[in-house]
Design a protein around this motif. Sequence first.
Motif, mmCIF file in Angstrom:
data_model
loop_
_atom_site.group_PDB
_atom_site.id
_atom_site.type_symbol
_atom_site.label_atom_id
_atom_site.label_comp_id
_atom_site.label_asym_id
_atom_site.label_seq_id
_atom_site.Cartn_x
_atom_site.Cartn_y
_atom_site.Cartn_z
ATOM 1 N N GLY A 178 -4.061 -31.112 -21.079
ATOM 2 C CA GLY A 178 -4.210 -32.553 -21.149
ATOM 3 C C GLY A 178 -4.239 -33.177 -19.766
ATOM 4 N N LEU A 179 -4.205 -34.500 -19.744
ATOM 5 C CA LEU A 179 -4.261 -35.204 -18.463
ATOM 6 C C LEU A 179 -2.965 -35.020 -17.665
ATOM 7 C CD1 LEU A 179 -5.909 -37.169 -16.673
ATOM 8 C CD2 LEU A 179 -4.681 -39.043 -17.804
ATOM 9 N N GLY A 180 -1.829 -35.175 -18.344
ATOM 10 C CA GLY A 180 -0.559 -35.001 -17.650
ATOM 11 C C GLY A 180 -0.357 -33.591 -17.157
ATOM 12 N N GLY A 181 -0.749 -32.613 -17.967
ATOM 13 C CA GLY A 181 -0.633 -31.226 -17.555
ATOM 14 C C GLY A 181 -1.520 -30.905 -16.366
ATOM 15 N N LYS A 182 -2.704 -31.537 -16.312
ATOM 16 C CA LYS A 182 -3.586 -31.360 -15.155
ATOM 17 C C LYS A 182 -2.934 -31.951 -13.914
ATOM 18 C CE LYS A 182 -8.259 -32.398 -13.485
ATOM 19 N NZ LYS A 182 -9.571 -33.009 -13.814
ATOM 20 N N SER A 183 -2.322 -33.127 -14.054
ATOM 21 C CA SER A 183 -1.631 -33.754 -12.935
ATOM 22 C C SER A 183 -0.481 -32.878 -12.451
ATOM 23 C CB SER A 183 -1.107 -35.136 -13.355
ATOM 24 O OG SER A 183 -0.413 -35.765 -12.302
ATOM 25 N N MET A 184 0.246 -32.264 -13.389
ATOM 26 C CA MET A 184 1.329 -31.358 -13.027
ATOM 27 C C MET A 184 0.796 -30.145 -12.266
ATOM 28 S SD MET A 184 3.417 -31.422 -16.634
ATOM 29 C CE MET A 184 4.478 -30.043 -16.220
ATOM 30 N N ALA A 185 -0.281 -29.551 -12.767
ATOM 31 C CA ALA A 185 -0.816 -28.334 -12.160
ATOM 32 C C ALA A 185 -1.365 -28.582 -10.757
ATOM 33 C CB ALA A 185 -1.907 -27.756 -13.054
ATOM 34 N N LEU A 186 -1.975 -29.755 -10.564
ATOM 35 C CA LEU A 186 -2.584 -30.072 -9.271
ATOM 36 C C LEU A 186 -1.639 -30.810 -8.328
ATOM 37 C CD1 LEU A 186 -6.118 -31.263 -10.470
ATOM 38 C CD2 LEU A 186 -5.468 -29.009 -9.599
ATOM 39 N N SER A 187 -0.501 -31.283 -8.858
ATOM 40 C CA SER A 187 0.464 -32.079 -8.070
ATOM 41 C C SER A 187 -0.198 -33.308 -7.448
ATOM 42 C CB SER A 187 1.112 -31.221 -6.965
ATOM 43 O OG SER A 187 1.882 -30.191 -7.520
ATOM 44 N N ARG A 188 -1.055 -33.966 -8.201
ATOM 45 C CA ARG A 188 -1.699 -35.178 -7.706
ATOM 46 C C ARG A 188 -2.061 -36.070 -8.889
ATOM 47 N NH1 ARG A 188 -7.100 -35.042 -8.680
ATOM 48 N NH2 ARG A 188 -8.183 -33.019 -8.788
ATOM 49 N N PRO A 189 -2.304 -37.366 -8.643
ATOM 50 C CA PRO A 189 -2.689 -38.272 -9.729
ATOM 51 C C PRO A 189 -4.028 -37.887 -10.336
ATOM 52 C CG PRO A 189 -1.969 -39.495 -7.803
ATOM 53 C CD PRO A 189 -2.129 -38.074 -7.364
ATOM 54 N N CYS A 190 -4.147 -38.078 -11.636
ATOM 55 C CA CYS A 190 -5.396 -37.834 -12.352
ATOM 56 C C CYS A 190 -5.621 -38.981 -13.331
ATOM 57 C CB CYS A 190 -5.345 -36.520 -13.131
ATOM 58 S SG CYS A 190 -5.147 -35.046 -12.104
ATOM 59 N N GLY A 191 -6.865 -39.314 -13.575
ATOM 60 C CA GLY A 191 -7.170 -40.391 -14.501
ATOM 61 C C GLY A 191 -8.453 -40.146 -15.265
ATOM 62 N N VAL A 192 -8.565 -40.794 -16.420
ATOM 63 C CA VAL A 192 -9.787 -40.742 -17.221
ATOM 64 C C VAL A 192 -10.095 -42.154 -17.708
ATOM 65 C CG1 VAL A 192 -9.502 -38.356 -17.963
ATOM 66 C CG2 VAL A 192 -8.477 -40.185 -19.317
ATOM 67 N N THR A 193 -11.385 -42.453 -17.822
ATOM 68 C CA THR A 193 -11.798 -43.756 -18.333
ATOM 69 C C THR A 193 -11.745 -43.793 -19.852
ATOM 70 O OG1 THR A 193 -13.226 -44.106 -16.419
ATOM 71 C CG2 THR A 193 -13.694 -45.437 -18.363
ATOM 72 N N ASP A 194 -12.002 -42.656 -20.486
ATOM 73 C CA ASP A 194 -11.925 -42.569 -21.949
ATOM 74 C C ASP A 194 -11.368 -41.197 -22.311
ATOM 75 O OD1 ASP A 194 -12.152 -42.706 -24.666
ATOM 76 O OD2 ASP A 194 -14.251 -43.334 -24.683
ATOM 77 N N TYR A 195 -10.119 -41.173 -22.710
ATOM 78 C CA TYR A 195 -9.405 -39.908 -22.917
ATOM 79 C C TYR A 195 -10.120 -39.011 -23.916
ATOM 80 C CZ TYR A 195 -5.357 -36.792 -23.214
ATOM 81 O OH TYR A 195 -4.531 -35.704 -23.142
ATOM 82 N N ARG A 235 -14.360 -34.895 -20.165
ATOM 83 C CA ARG A 235 -14.784 -33.500 -20.125
ATOM 84 C C ARG A 235 -13.956 -32.638 -19.183
ATOM 85 N NH1 ARG A 235 -21.424 -34.023 -19.786
ATOM 86 N NH2 ARG A 235 -21.719 -35.147 -21.782
ATOM 87 N N HIS A 236 -13.187 -33.257 -18.311
ATOM 88 C CA HIS A 236 -12.492 -32.490 -17.270
ATOM 89 C C HIS A 236 -11.014 -32.257 -17.591
ATOM 90 C CE1 HIS A 236 -16.093 -32.782 -14.933
ATOM 91 N NE2 HIS A 236 -16.076 -34.104 -14.996
ATOM 92 N N ILE A 237 -10.633 -32.501 -18.835
ATOM 93 C CA ILE A 237 -9.279 -32.183 -19.275
ATOM 94 C C ILE A 237 -9.371 -31.446 -20.607
ATOM 95 C CG2 ILE A 237 -8.223 -34.176 -18.126
ATOM 96 C CD1 ILE A 237 -8.072 -35.519 -20.910
ATOM 97 N N SER A 238 -8.307 -30.714 -20.948
ATOM 98 C CA SER A 238 -8.236 -30.109 -22.283
ATOM 99 C C SER A 238 -7.701 -31.147 -23.264
ATOM 100 C CB SER A 238 -7.350 -28.861 -22.247
ATOM 101 O OG SER A 238 -6.033 -29.199 -21.843
ATOM 102 N N HIS A 239 -7.807 -30.857 -24.546
ATOM 103 C CA HIS A 239 -7.548 -31.918 -25.531
ATOM 104 C C HIS A 239 -6.503 -31.512 -26.578
ATOM 105 C CE1 HIS A 239 -10.600 -34.829 -24.194
ATOM 106 N NE2 HIS A 239 -11.226 -33.745 -23.740
ATOM 107 N N GLU A 240 -5.430 -30.856 -26.127
ATOM 108 C CA GLU A 240 -4.365 -30.468 -27.051
ATOM 109 C C GLU A 240 -3.625 -31.658 -27.648
ATOM 110 O OE1 GLU A 240 -4.953 -27.145 -24.103
ATOM 111 O OE2 GLU A 240 -4.760 -29.326 -23.999
ATOM 112 N N TYR A 241 -3.632 -32.803 -26.945
ATOM 113 C CA TYR A 241 -2.791 -33.923 -27.365
ATOM 114 C C TYR A 241 -3.610 -35.113 -27.876
ATOM 115 C CZ TYR A 241 -0.106 -30.985 -24.223
ATOM 116 O OH TYR A 241 0.459 -29.896 -23.606
#
Length: 280
Positions: free
Chosen positions: A63-80, A84-90
């Motif tokens: 997900g978006l939060g997990g991506k932020s955790m893995a990269l140790s940086r802020p991440c954002g999406v305009t439409d969750y 396309r650049h995040i997984s969708h478990e949540y």
Amino acid sequence: MSEPEESAEIRAALVRLRRATGLPVAFGGLVRGARTAGTLRIAELSGAATGALRGLGVCSGNGLGGKSMALSRPCGVTDYRTARHISHEYDAAVAAEGLRAVVAVPVVVGRSVRGVLYGALREALPLGERTLDAAMAAARDVEQALVARDEAQRLLARARTRAPAAGASGWEEVRQAHGVLRTLAPRVADPALREELLAVCGRLAAAAAPASHPLRVALTPREVDVLAMVASGATNATAARRLGLRPETVKGYLRSAMRKLSAHTRLEAVVCARRAGLLP
């Protein structure tokens, strides 16, 4: 950090985030388990219409939060839901809350991600720099609280288990620890830990007081804080920065302490405070 204290820190940060950005929803939590590979538990919601996100466990990379955790940086999406650049478990929980644009900012202490703060809109709109800056500022607040807590616990453990070493070098170590503890205490949210820190400071100071004819002087906690900074060699400007005060305020506390101690110089004030058992 205890769960009640954690909840208070995260909740306050989320309120600040929403106030600064106008975002309708904010949520977040801290990582449980191993700090480098644990699970983020969404513990606090602000502005949420449902409880769908509460208690959600987010793994690093997912997900978006997990991506932020893995990269140790802020991440954002305009439409969750279409990103396309995040997984969708949540997706189900996000959809239940009706969220579209989302930003996630990690809480990083040292090199470890200790949590994530999220801000969200219910519309698919770009989240600008102002929103990202506010989210990062809220995360920094939580980071500083965690750093203060960790350092306070470390020094407190040392003070509990180690007696002052003989000689000048041993007392210098005690004095340095005392100064750091005095600085950290006001920043610790847990009242029980804060009181214990101040109690340890009192024991360290009393250990250095003369056994006979101690001075009887009552200083305010802030006056003692300022004198502890002066004793460590800090300038008024440095003391102000460490204590979160203005330099003029530090000068005022120092003048007041000097008057009560009948001291004419900064050094004399420190010596008198040590004789009174207020500083080690």
